[in-house]
Design an enzyme around this catalytic site. Structure first.
Site, PDB file in Angstrom:
ATOM      1  N   CYS A 272      24.348  41.286  -0.886  1.00 58.37           N
ATOM      2  CA  CYS A 272      23.405  40.258   0.017  1.00 58.37           C
ATOM      3  C   CYS A 272      23.396  40.959   1.447  1.00 58.37           C
ATOM      4  O   CYS A 272      23.378  42.472   0.995  1.00 58.37           O
ATOM      5  CB  CYS A 272      25.097  39.461   0.490  1.00 58.37           C
ATOM      6  SG  CYS A 272      25.945  40.444   1.184  1.00 58.37           S
TER       7      CYS A 272
ATOM      8  N   HIS B 293      34.353  44.676   5.395  1.00 59.44           N
ATOM      9  CA  HIS B 293      35.446  43.235   5.790  1.00 59.44           C
ATOM     10  C   HIS B 293      35.535  43.700   6.930  1.00 59.44           C
ATOM     11  O   HIS B 293      36.199  42.687   7.340  1.00 59.44           O
ATOM     12  CB  HIS B 293      36.525  43.280   4.148  1.00 59.44           C
ATOM     13  CG  HIS B 293      35.782  43.773   3.420  1.00 59.44           C
ATOM     14  ND1 HIS B 293      36.131  44.665   2.047  1.00 59.44           N
ATOM     15  CD2 HIS B 293      35.223  41.985   2.134  1.00 59.44           C
ATOM     16  CE1 HIS B 293      36.041  44.422   1.426  1.00 59.44           C
ATOM     17  NE2 HIS B 293      34.933  42.592   1.437  1.00 59.44           N
TER      18      HIS B 293
ATOM     19  N   CYS C 221      30.606  43.658   8.948  1.00 61.50           N
ATOM     20  CA  CYS C 221      28.862  42.986   8.227  1.00 61.50           C
ATOM     21  C   CYS C 221      29.256  41.696   9.639  1.00 61.50           C
ATOM     22  O   CYS C 221      30.632  41.350   9.955  1.00 61.50           O
ATOM     23  CB  CYS C 221      29.651  41.619   6.954  1.00 61.50           C
ATOM     24  SG  CYS C 221      28.303  40.669   6.661  1.00 61.50           S
TER      25      CYS C 221
ATOM     26  N   GLU D 160      39.568  41.346   4.632  1.00 68.13           N
ATOM     27  CA  GLU D 160      39.009  39.849   6.138  1.00 68.13           C
ATOM     28  C   GLU D 160      39.262  39.366   6.637  1.00 68.13           C
ATOM     29  O   GLU D 160      39.546  39.958   8.118  1.00 68.13           O
ATOM     30  CB  GLU D 160      37.443  39.476   5.288  1.00 68.13           C
ATOM     31  CG  GLU D 160      36.985  38.879   6.324  1.00 68.13           C
ATOM     32  CD  GLU D 160      35.465  37.946   5.063  1.00 68.13           C
ATOM     33  OE1 GLU D 160      35.869  36.427   5.555  1.00 68.13           O
ATOM     34  OE2 GLU D 160      35.385  37.826   4.121  1.00 68.13           O
TER      35      GLU D 160
ATOM     36  N   CYS E 190      29.157  32.629   4.726  1.00 63.51           N
ATOM     37  CA  CYS E 190      28.459  32.713   4.348  1.00 63.51           C
ATOM     38  C   CYS E 190      26.740  32.826   3.876  1.00 63.51           C
ATOM     39  O   CYS E 190      27.346  31.793   2.776  1.00 63.51           O
ATOM     40  CB  CYS E 190      28.487  34.435   4.009  1.00 63.51           C
ATOM     41  SG  CYS E 190      26.639  35.773   3.654  1.00 63.51           S
TER      42      CYS E 190
ATOM     43  N   SER F 105      36.439  41.848  -5.988  1.00 65.72           N
ATOM     44  CA  SER F 105      35.475  40.968  -5.250  1.00 65.72           C
ATOM     45  C   SER F 105      36.045  39.055  -5.010  1.00 65.72           C
ATOM     46  O   SER F 105      35.873  38.878  -6.119  1.00 65.72           O
ATOM     47  CB  SER F 105      34.102  41.200  -5.588  1.00 65.72           C
ATOM     48  OG  SER F 105      33.286  40.573  -5.117  1.00 65.72           O
ATOM     49  N   SER F 106      36.421  39.074  -4.046  1.00 62.04           N
ATOM     50  CA  SER F 106      36.400  37.496  -3.579  1.00 62.04           C
ATOM     51  C   SER F 106      35.171  36.379  -4.247  1.00 62.04           C
ATOM     52  O   SER F 106      35.504  35.830  -4.771  1.00 62.04           O
ATOM     53  CB  SER F 106      37.327  36.898  -2.722  1.00 62.04           C
ATOM     54  OG  SER F 106      37.182  35.199  -1.932  1.00 62.04           O
ATOM     55  N   ASN F 107      34.227  37.099  -3.868  1.00 61.62           N
ATOM     56  CA  ASN F 107      33.077  36.205  -4.236  1.00 61.62           C
ATOM     57  C   ASN F 107      32.352  36.418  -5.158  1.00 61.62           C
ATOM     58  O   ASN F 107      32.398  35.368  -5.974  1.00 61.62           O
ATOM     59  CB  ASN F 107      32.234  36.937  -2.940  1.00 61.62           C
ATOM     60  CG  ASN F 107      30.872  37.822  -3.556  1.00 61.62           C
ATOM     61  OD1 ASN F 107      29.876  37.608  -4.248  1.00 61.62           O
ATOM     62  ND2 ASN F 107      31.640  39.407  -2.852  1.00 61.62           N
TER      63      ASN F 107
ATOM     64  N   SER G  29      28.478  42.483  -3.888  1.00 53.50           N
ATOM     65  CA  SER G  29      28.919  43.870  -3.982  1.00 53.50           C
ATOM     66  C   SER G  29      28.136  44.696  -4.622  1.00 53.50           C
ATOM     67  O   SER G  29      28.811  45.945  -5.064  1.00 53.50           O
ATOM     68  CB  SER G  29      30.535  44.134  -4.221  1.00 53.50           C
ATOM     69  OG  SER G  29      30.806  43.981  -2.052  1.00 53.50           O
TER      70      SER G  29
END
Length: 276
Positions: free
Chosen positions: A12, A70, A92, A122, A186, A214-216, A258
């Site tokens: 991203c 984060h 970010c 984050e 986001c 990685s959360s996303n 990421s």
């Protein structure tokens, strides 16, 4: 077997920006992993001598430090600046936004509700900007256990699902006289999730590439499994198994925010080698 990559996937804006900043500051250190991808962290260390500091004590006086995507807790940022070294902020902008909202709303007397994981870096950073009551919740059931004032402001972790965020909002609105809602999820997260969902509906097997922390990427994997039971979350090509692809016609591939392109290319190349 055909291999198809999701229409939207991978790095991203915030991650691309952070990687570029780190590459422009060789020999610096990052306070915590710059992004949630171990292989990319190792590349930065190998090619640019960007080291990883796990806590403030690991950073020497006067050492240049890059702030992770984060963000970090407000007090840690203050202590870091007191060490006298250059502080390069790679937080970010989509993470900076909820930090600013929480600080402002808290100062105005609102109780703060954050839809997100309290243990995620984050959210630790965002919570630190509150000057009054602040709570991180993952679902409505957790929310029901909290006693909130009549004025509530709510933000979300940038990588959370909008459908789940709406459940939090729909519970708060009828229970409080004033609820200020800020959409801090986001756009890149939306786009990657929508693209993964569309591809998973058609695929026989889905490969979701990204760091295990990685959360996303975890969210992408959850979405893919809803539509394609044979969905696998992997970090490197070494985790691939040939039997996953036997008898399959369409292999879908997506990647977390990421995940660099070079890892994605390695994994697709390994899948092609299976020749199933």
């Amino acid at each position: 077997m055909e291999i198809e990559i999701a229409q939207s996937y991978g790095f991203c804006f915030g991650v691309k920006r952070a990687i570029k900043i780190a590459e422009e500051h060789p020999g610096s250190s990052t306070l915590g992993p710059l992004i949630h991808n171990n292989m990319e962290i190792e590349r930065l260390k190998r090619d640019f001598n960007v080291s990883l500091a796990t806590n403030l004590d690991d950073i020497g006086a006067g050492q240049a430090t890059v702030i992770r995507t984060h963000g970090i807790p407000k007090n840690d940022l203050k202590k870091l600046k007191e060490k006298g070294g250059e502080v390069i902020d790679a937080t970010c902008p989509f993470v900076t936004k909820p930090q600013q909202i929480v600080e402002k709303m808290s100062e105005e007397g609102y109780d703060i509700v954050i839809f997100g994981d309290a243990n995620h870096p984050e959210i630790k950073g965002v919570m630190s900007y509150a000057t009054g009551p602040v709570y991180a919740v993952l679902n409505v059931e957790e929310l029901k256990t909290i006693s909130l004032k009549e004025r509530v402001a709510v933000v979300a972790q940038t990588t959370r699902k909008i459908e789940e965020y709406n459940k939090i909002i729909n519970y708060l609105v009828p229970h409080h006289k004033e609820v200020r809602v800020f959409n801090t999820i986001c756009n890149a997260t939306f786009e990657n999730q929508d693209a993964a969902r569309e591809l998973a509906r058609r695929a026989d097997v889905m490969i979701v590439i990204g760091g295990k922390q990685s959360s996303n990427t975890k969210q992408l994997h959850t979405i893919c499994r809803e539509y394609c039971p044979d969905s696998y979350h992997i970090e490197s090509k070494d985790e691939l198994k040939k039997e996953w692809f036997e008898g399959k016609k369409l292999c879908g591939v997506t990647a977390g925010a990421s995940t660099p392109e070079w890892i994605i290319e390695e994994i697709i190349g390994k899948i092609r080698e299976f020749k199933v």
